[in-house]
Design an enzyme around this catalytic site. Sequence first.
Site, PDB file in Angstrom:
ATOM      1  N   GLU A 156       0.843  -1.205   0.000  1.00  0.00           N
ATOM      2  CA  GLU A 156       0.000   0.000   0.000  1.00  0.00           C
ATOM      3  C   GLU A 156       0.878   1.256   0.000  1.00  0.00           C
ATOM      4  O   GLU A 156       0.596   2.217  -0.683  1.00  0.00           O
ATOM      5  CB  GLU A 156      -0.910   0.018   1.230  1.00  0.00           C
ATOM      6  CG  GLU A 156      -1.898  -1.134   1.281  1.00  0.00           C
ATOM      7  CD  GLU A 156      -3.260  -0.775   0.730  1.00  0.00           C
ATOM      8  OE1 GLU A 156      -3.633   0.401   0.789  1.00  0.00           O
ATOM      9  OE2 GLU A 156      -3.944  -1.679   0.226  1.00  0.00           O
ATOM     10  N   ASP A 169      -9.972  11.918  -3.255  1.00  0.00           N
ATOM     11  CA  ASP A 169     -10.633  10.777  -3.892  1.00  0.00           C
ATOM     12  C   ASP A 169     -12.134  10.800  -3.593  1.00  0.00           C
ATOM     13  O   ASP A 169     -12.817   9.792  -3.723  1.00  0.00           O
ATOM     14  CB  ASP A 169     -10.007   9.451  -3.419  1.00  0.00           C
ATOM     15  CG  ASP A 169     -10.182   9.211  -1.924  1.00  0.00           C
ATOM     16  OD1 ASP A 169     -10.643  10.135  -1.212  1.00  0.00           O
ATOM     17  OD2 ASP A 169      -9.883   8.104  -1.464  1.00  0.00           O
TER      18      ASP A 169
HETATM   19  C1  LIG Z   1      -1.297   3.667   3.533  1.00  0.00           C
HETATM   20  O1  LIG Z   1      -1.412   5.031   3.529  1.00  0.00           O
HETATM   21  C2  LIG Z   1      -2.748   5.476   3.603  1.00  0.00           C
HETATM   22  C3  LIG Z   1      -2.755   6.858   3.210  1.00  0.00           C
HETATM   23  O2  LIG Z   1      -2.361   6.889   1.874  1.00  0.00           O
HETATM   24  C4  LIG Z   1      -3.228   5.147   4.980  1.00  0.00           C
HETATM   25  O3  LIG Z   1      -4.487   5.670   5.227  1.00  0.00           O
HETATM   26  C5  LIG Z   1      -3.240   3.647   5.073  1.00  0.00           C
HETATM   27  O4  LIG Z   1      -3.594   3.282   6.347  1.00  0.00           O
HETATM   28  C6  LIG Z   1      -1.883   3.066   4.752  1.00  0.00           C
HETATM   29  N1  LIG Z   1      -2.012   1.641   4.555  1.00  0.00           N
HETATM   30  C7  LIG Z   1      -1.345   0.791   5.292  1.00  0.00           C
HETATM   31  C8  LIG Z   1      -1.549  -0.633   4.933  1.00  0.00           C
HETATM   32  O5  LIG Z   1      -0.604   1.102   6.183  1.00  0.00           O
END
Ligand SMILES: *[C@@H]1O[C@H](CO)[C@@H](O)[C@H](O)[C@H]1NC(C)=O
Length: 263
Positions: A37, A53
Amino acid sequence: MKLSVIFLITGSILLVEAELMTPKQRLRCEQFISIFENDTIEIQYAFVMDVHDGRGYTCGKFGFTTCTGDAYDLIKKYTAKKPANPLAPFLPELVRLAREFSNDTSGLGGYPEAWKTAAKDQLFRDTQDEVSAGMSYYPAIKYAERAGIKTAMGKCAIYDCIIEHGNNDDGDSLGAIFNRTWDKEKGGVKSAATEQYWIRSFLNMRLDDFDNPREPINIEHHTFWHDMSVQRVYAMITLLNEYNMDLDGPIHIKTKDHDKTIP
Ligand SMILES: *[C@@H]1O[C@H](CO)[C@@H](O)[C@H](O)[C@H]1NC(C)=O
Ligand SMILES: *[C@@H]1O[C@H](CO)[C@@H](O)[C@H](O)[C@H]1NC(C)=O
Ligand SMILES: *[C@@H]1O[C@H](CO)[C@@H](O)[C@H](O)[C@H]1NC(C)=O
């Protein structure tokens, strides 16, 4: 990144301890997800940003948002435990946004700073774990239980899928991919050998979904997420091939875009 637009907030689901991953396994699985992510093994408790978004502020672990009501739900729970906290004053506005399903951020001046301050509090981070578990981890474990999945590897494959595909009823959701795997396998998992086989089929079914998304919104965003998501599933197939069924560390993830070690 999520394929489906909205996450349903599921109520808490009772599970016995034995069905859950150990805390270390769960953390490694979440770090795996985090690599794909956000390219980091640090869980993003303090993250807050309007990513434009259409969902207002996206914040914290696994992206609570001010539009969909999950940020409200979280802050309400945290405030019940600790009434004096920097986010409590935003509750009236957050409930309005959640009710109206609104991405308006004009009434949320100071919210990002308040979020970051709150994220220094272990109780707030624990509450994020708790609320996100109700939305994704526990439902994933329930699916694993239905298929007869016993290993951390299998549970993680399902957990990772729910984070990206969501837990709605749409054609690209975890439920849809699960059902397509189930139909093919009939009866599900009956032994350790069939468990591996089932997980492989499930991951292949997820790859197939990337090639042939069912929902218009995902067909539209097809090229954007296809490449990243395929790497993610292949990384998981690699773990399966290495037979790391207990998700023992260290786990080295190396793909075209990522090179990270989960301790
Ligand atoms: C990744 O970043 C987003 C913001 O872009 C955040 O809200 C999300 O929790 C994060 N995902 C992980 C798996 O840490
Ligand atoms: C809210 O979303 C709409 C599209 O759904 C967009 O046009 C508008 O700019 C967004 N507003 C904010 C404040 O992000
Ligand atoms: C999966 O199958 C179950 C049982 O047949 C059904 O209730 C559910 O709606 C299906 N889920 C999806 C997303 O197709």
